[in-house]
Design a protein around this motif. Structure first.
Motif, PDB file in Angstrom:
ATOM      1  N   ILE A   9      30.176  51.747  34.157  1.00 35.02           N
ATOM      2  CA  ILE A   9      29.293  50.758  34.777  1.00 35.02           C
ATOM      3  C   ILE A   9      29.520  50.703  36.278  1.00 35.02           C
ATOM      4  O   ILE A   9      28.576  50.627  37.061  1.00 35.02           O
ATOM      5  N   LEU A  10      30.778  50.731  36.693  1.00 36.75           N
ATOM      6  CA  LEU A  10      31.136  50.633  38.106  1.00 36.75           C
ATOM      7  C   LEU A  10      31.789  51.918  38.572  1.00 36.75           C
ATOM      8  O   LEU A  10      32.496  52.576  37.810  1.00 36.75           O
ATOM      9  N   THR A  11      31.576  52.246  39.830  1.00 34.50           N
ATOM     10  CA  THR A  11      32.216  53.431  40.392  1.00 34.50           C
ATOM     11  C   THR A  11      33.587  53.051  40.953  1.00 34.50           C
ATOM     12  O   THR A  11      33.870  51.876  41.208  1.00 34.50           O
ATOM     13  N   GLU A  12      34.417  54.054  41.165  1.00 34.84           N
ATOM     14  CA  GLU A  12      35.726  53.827  41.782  1.00 34.84           C
ATOM     15  C   GLU A  12      35.572  53.188  43.160  1.00 34.84           C
ATOM     16  O   GLU A  12      36.328  52.310  43.545  1.00 34.84           O
ATOM     17  N   ALA A  13      34.553  53.627  43.914  1.00 39.04           N
ATOM     18  CA  ALA A  13      34.322  53.085  45.259  1.00 39.04           C
ATOM     19  C   ALA A  13      33.935  51.615  45.208  1.00 39.04           C
ATOM     20  O   ALA A  13      34.394  50.812  46.029  1.00 39.04           O
ATOM     21  N   GLU A  14      33.089  51.242  44.251  1.00 36.66           N
ATOM     22  CA  GLU A  14      32.703  49.833  44.106  1.00 36.66           C
ATOM     23  C   GLU A  14      33.918  48.979  43.754  1.00 36.66           C
ATOM     24  O   GLU A  14      34.119  47.896  44.328  1.00 36.66           O
ATOM     25  N   ILE A  15      34.719  49.459  42.842  1.00 32.46           N
ATOM     26  CA  ILE A  15      35.910  48.714  42.438  1.00 32.46           C
ATOM     27  C   ILE A  15      36.877  48.579  43.603  1.00 32.46           C
ATOM     28  O   ILE A  15      37.419  47.496  43.859  1.00 32.46           O
ATOM     29  N   ALA A  16      37.082  49.665  44.340  1.00 26.22           N
ATOM     30  CA  ALA A  16      37.984  49.620  45.497  1.00 26.22           C
ATOM     31  C   ALA A  16      37.500  48.606  46.527  1.00 26.22           C
ATOM     32  O   ALA A  16      38.303  47.847  47.098  1.00 26.22           O
ATOM     33  N   ALA A  17      36.185  48.547  46.769  1.00 23.99           N
ATOM     34  CA  ALA A  17      35.637  47.583  47.727  1.00 23.99           C
ATOM     35  C   ALA A  17      35.877  46.152  47.260  1.00 23.99           C
ATOM     36  O   ALA A  17      36.253  45.279  48.053  1.00 23.99           O
ATOM     37  N   GLY A  18      35.698  45.904  45.981  1.00 18.65           N
ATOM     38  CA  GLY A  18      35.930  44.567  45.442  1.00 18.65           C
ATOM     39  C   GLY A  18      37.385  44.157  45.537  1.00 18.65           C
ATOM     40  O   GLY A  18      37.708  43.041  45.965  1.00 18.65           O
ATOM     41  N   VAL A  35      29.666  40.826  44.378  1.00 19.10           N
ATOM     42  CA  VAL A  35      28.772  41.581  45.268  1.00 19.10           C
ATOM     43  C   VAL A  35      29.425  42.902  45.661  1.00 19.10           C
ATOM     44  O   VAL A  35      28.795  43.962  45.607  1.00 19.10           O
ATOM     45  N   LYS A  36      30.703  42.858  46.036  1.00 19.84           N
ATOM     46  CA  LYS A  36      31.401  44.073  46.482  1.00 19.84           C
ATOM     47  C   LYS A  36      31.477  45.132  45.385  1.00 19.84           C
ATOM     48  O   LYS A  36      31.377  46.326  45.666  1.00 19.84           O
ATOM     49  N   VAL A  37      31.683  44.702  44.126  1.00 18.73           N
ATOM     50  CA  VAL A  37      31.748  45.689  43.044  1.00 18.73           C
ATOM     51  C   VAL A  37      30.364  46.068  42.520  1.00 18.73           C
ATOM     52  O   VAL A  37      30.243  46.936  41.670  1.00 18.73           O
ATOM     53  N   GLY A  38      29.342  45.406  43.042  1.00 15.61           N
ATOM     54  CA  GLY A  38      27.981  45.779  42.683  1.00 15.61           C
ATOM     55  C   GLY A  38      27.432  45.137  41.432  1.00 15.61           C
ATOM     56  O   GLY A  38      26.382  45.539  40.932  1.00 15.61           O
ATOM     57  N   LEU A  39      28.105  44.119  40.895  1.00 16.19           N
ATOM     58  CA  LEU A  39      27.600  43.494  39.674  1.00 16.19           C
ATOM     59  C   LEU A  39      26.269  42.784  39.896  1.00 16.19           C
ATOM     60  O   LEU A  39      25.484  42.639  38.964  1.00 16.19           O
ATOM     61  N   ASN A  40      26.001  42.380  41.126  1.00 15.67           N
ATOM     62  CA  ASN A  40      24.743  41.700  41.423  1.00 15.67           C
ATOM     63  C   ASN A  40      23.536  42.633  41.324  1.00 15.67           C
ATOM     64  O   ASN A  40      22.405  42.180  41.214  1.00 15.67           O
TER      65      ASN A  40
END
Length: 109
Positions: A9-18, A35-40
């Motif tokens: 569901i989430l990329t490594e980059a999204e998780i790292a940003a969060g 927002v940072k992990v892209g769940l929105n």
């Protein structure tokens, strides 16, 4: 160990940003983190999948013990560490009591 990137569901980059947004104690802000992990920007089905991962006991609720403490699975006799942020990355910090309370309060509104 499982982390949210394994779900696809989430990329490594999204998780790292969060995780970068909440490294210091008491710096976790659920709105910023989501927002940072892209769940929105995820679909309803993807968001439900994330909720299901976090709802370890499958009660349709995410309780404090599922966010903060070790949880003993009723299905399997193994003990799983299911700290909230560690569902996203095993190396993530634990939420403080204040951060956990704020997240639970937000979820109840």
């Amino acid at each position: 160990s499982f982390d949210m990137a394994s779900s696809g569901i989430l990329t490594e980059a999204e998780i790292a940003a969060g995780l970068q947004s909440c490294q210091a104690a008491d710096s976790f802000d659920y709105k910023t983190f989501f927002v940072k992990v892209g769940l929105n920007s995820k679909s309803k089905d993807q968001f439900i999948k994330v909720f299901t991962i976090l709802d370890q006991d499958r009660s349709s609720f995410i309780e404090e013990d599922e966010l903060k403490t070790e949880y003993v699975s009723l299905i399997c006799p193994l003990t799983f560490n299911i700290l909230f942020l560690q569902n996203f990355s095993a190396s993530a910090k634990a939420l403080t009591d204040a951060e956990t309370k704020a997240l639970l309060t937000a979820g109840d509104t």
